[in-house]
Write a protein that holds these residues in place. Sequence first.
Motif, short mmCIF file in Angstrom:
data_model
loop_
_atom_site.label_atom_id
_atom_site.label_comp_id
_atom_site.label_asym_id
_atom_site.label_seq_id
_atom_site.Cartn_x
_atom_site.Cartn_y
_atom_site.Cartn_z
N GLU A 11 0.83 -1.22 0.00
CA GLU A 11 0.00 0.00 0.00
C GLU A 11 0.86 1.26 0.00
OE1 GLU A 11 -2.75 2.38 3.25
OE2 GLU A 11 -2.52 0.22 3.43
N ASP A 12 0.43 2.26 -0.74
CA ASP A 12 1.12 3.55 -0.76
C ASP A 12 0.51 4.46 0.31
OD1 ASP A 12 2.24 6.02 -1.22
OD2 ASP A 12 1.92 6.01 -3.38
N ALA A 13 1.28 4.70 1.39
CA ALA A 13 0.81 5.58 2.46
C ALA A 13 1.69 6.83 2.57
CB ALA A 13 0.81 4.83 3.80
N THR A 14 2.30 7.20 1.45
CA THR A 14 3.22 8.33 1.48
C THR A 14 2.51 9.67 1.66
OG1 THR A 14 3.22 8.38 -0.95
CG2 THR A 14 5.01 7.16 0.13
N ALA A 15 1.18 9.69 1.50
CA ALA A 15 0.45 10.94 1.70
C ALA A 15 0.27 11.27 3.19
CB ALA A 15 -0.92 10.85 1.04
N ILE A 16 0.49 10.30 4.07
CA ILE A 16 0.38 10.57 5.51
C ILE A 16 1.62 11.35 5.96
CG2 ILE A 16 0.23 9.53 7.81
CD1 ILE A 16 -1.10 7.11 6.54
N PRO A 17 1.46 12.52 6.57
CA PRO A 17 2.60 13.37 6.92
C PRO A 17 3.32 12.92 8.20
CG PRO A 17 0.59 14.49 7.53
CD PRO A 17 0.17 13.21 6.85
N PHE A 18 3.98 11.78 8.12
CA PHE A 18 4.73 11.28 9.27
C PHE A 18 5.91 12.19 9.60
CE2 PHE A 18 2.87 7.19 7.80
CZ PHE A 18 2.34 6.75 9.00
#
Length: 470
Positions: A46-53
């Motif tokens: 899954e691509d979760a790179t939009a979450i600003p960790f």
Amino acid sequence: MSTSPHDFAGVRAELDLPPVAQTASFPPEVVAEAEAIAAGDRPEVEDATAIPFVTIDPPGARDLDQAMFLERDGDGFRVHYAITDLGSAIPPGGAVDAEARRRGQTIYLPDGRVPLHPPVLSEDALSLLADQVRGAAVWTIDVAADGALSNVSVRRARVKSVAQLDYEGVQQSFDAGTPHPSLEPLADLGRLRQSVRVDRGAIELALPEQEVERADDEWRVVMRVRTQVDGWNAEISLLTGMAAAQLMLDAEVGLLRTLPPADDKAEADFLRTARTLKVAVPDGATPAHVLVGLDPSRPASIALMTEATRLLRGAGYEAFDGSRPAQVDHAGVGGPYAHVTAPLRRLADRFGTEVCLAICEQRPVPDWVREALPSLPDIMKESDRRAAKADRTCIDQAEVWALAGRVGESFDAVVMHADRDGGEVAVLEPPVIARCRGAGLPEGAQVSVRLSEVDEVRREVQFTFGGPAG
């Protein structure tokens, strides 16, 4: 190369630790496999790179295990916690895996760490460095308004940290009322979770910690006082470890970090000491409630926190597969707890994470994980011992350097613990903790002590009680 006349080569040799050159400390076959892992492809997830960790670590750190994004959810909270994914990168039974099992954990020394994994992995390809896409095990945990956990899950995903923050900077941002947006709920969530754990009997210690740092080309001992952000950040890791433990217990397979509760006598002795030190002990209060209200800047508080370490004895690991272990709780945490949040630095976390991923994906725990579980408690126990000895020996060495040539001088100190022959004192400057001879040491008081011995061979210093400080 240090130009200081002092270094920690003797400590490394005594403890059979490799030299400072980190990559060279690994066998060639381990380095070769690590480089191949670093250059290899990662699985499609899954691509979760939009979450600003964002990450919070000491300044300059590169072995970044954890990144978080926190948001409010009605009266509660939602925690997104990304832990670097080693399970899909490191081949089971390979050279890197075998070396990590031999080492157990990263050992930190003032002049450089002895890493669990080659730096090409731990400080580069698998580290959650800012602006880099990395594979992670992403936890999502809902926390209700009363602090209870719900809707716990973990999955593999690609993530990208948007900022590498440090503790001091984050503390300053909260003090100024301008925290990073990804961390805005941290203070409220941290306080809430601490309150929940204290009500469950968790033993919270905020003792200042001795550290060795480089200054003016010399090594010196300093006292690091735990900030609020340190505590809040720790609560996110503890929250995740407690969620992981519950998943494991429900599935009857995993690896817990355990600590048996103190017996009734130890708790009664602690509360009696608290009253002797004139610390408020309300009716019905537990040691947990007394400790959480202490001001760590007061000498009596330091003495009482030192006394509380007696309540935290017997920590270990419990591996289980097919039934729940007899000991499941960690008294210092306030419930069942598992290590899953620091896989770059601690071997157990890679295996714990794989267990939880399998449980959440409703698939069998991999055979390579199940086969390893029984051996992990002994590996971690031995590596914990070596890490603690390395830390204490380096501090002892720096204390000797700081006090060499000063025998006979007097110092102000706080009495941390007293016994028949003297006790243990914390000298205020330089910040040294050592044995002190002399009857009648007033526990929790500030006193004057005289430096009576500096043994550079054994790395020991000793003081003699000289009466109340002026």
